[in-house]
Scaffold this motif. Structure first.
Motif, PDB file in Angstrom:
ATOM      1  N   GLY A  93    -171.021  96.158  17.087  1.00  0.00           N
ATOM      2  CA  GLY A  93    -170.687  97.431  16.477  1.00  0.00           C
ATOM      3  C   GLY A  93    -169.273  97.862  16.800  1.00  0.00           C
ATOM      4  O   GLY A  93    -168.445  97.067  17.247  1.00  0.00           O
ATOM      5  N   ARG A 118    -170.906 105.491  18.730  1.00  0.00           N
ATOM      6  CA  ARG A 118    -171.046 104.056  18.459  1.00  0.00           C
ATOM      7  C   ARG A 118    -171.675 103.891  17.091  1.00  0.00           C
ATOM      8  O   ARG A 118    -172.582 104.625  16.727  1.00  0.00           O
ATOM      9  N   THR A 119    -171.202 102.887  16.369  1.00  0.00           N
ATOM     10  CA  THR A 119    -171.783 102.526  15.085  1.00  0.00           C
ATOM     11  C   THR A 119    -172.181 101.061  15.179  1.00  0.00           C
ATOM     12  O   THR A 119    -171.319 100.210  15.421  1.00  0.00           O
TER      13      THR A 119
END
Length: 123
Positions: A93, A118-119
């Motif tokens: 990510g 966070r992705t």
């Protein structure tokens, strides 16, 4: 002619070393007694040994890469806005970061980080 890099050159050199996964070159951009903080005042690491130890596993991540979105320079202060690709415990990510660096005599003396969300990449 000055033998010391400008603050912008120092911060760019540390970003380049980060993206090259060159831990030695990256640590060398920091003063021996430099400190890293989670903004505003949570100490993360102090001195080369702690800074190195904090980054060592991250530098082993094959997808580690910081993409500079914007840089602001004012005297000894540099502010970078970045997206950093990482390998998190949950998977691959990115995290958005604001990195604030104080540079003196050609070395980073303090670095403060604001960690965004966070992705995770789609599975």
């Amino acid at each position: 002619m000055c033998d010391v890099d400008t603050p912008e050159q120092v911060v760019q050199r540390q970003l380049d070393a980060y993206n090259a996964h060159d831990l030695d070159a990256w640590v060398s951009t920091y003063a021996p007694d430099a400190r890293q903080f989670e903004h505003p005042a949570t100490l993360l690491a102090s001195g080369h040994a702690e800074i190195r130890a904090r980054a060592e596993s991250r530098f082993a991540e094959p997808n580690l890469h910081a993409r500079l979105l914007k840089r602001v320079a004012m005297g000894e202060m540099m502010i970078d806005h970045e997206y950093v690709s990482r390998t998190f415990p949950e998977g691959l990510g990115r995290i958005e970061l604001v990195c604030m660096y104080e540079v003196r005599a050609g070395k980073i003396v303090t670095a403060s980080f604001v960690f965004g969300a966070r992705t995770l990449d789609a599975a």
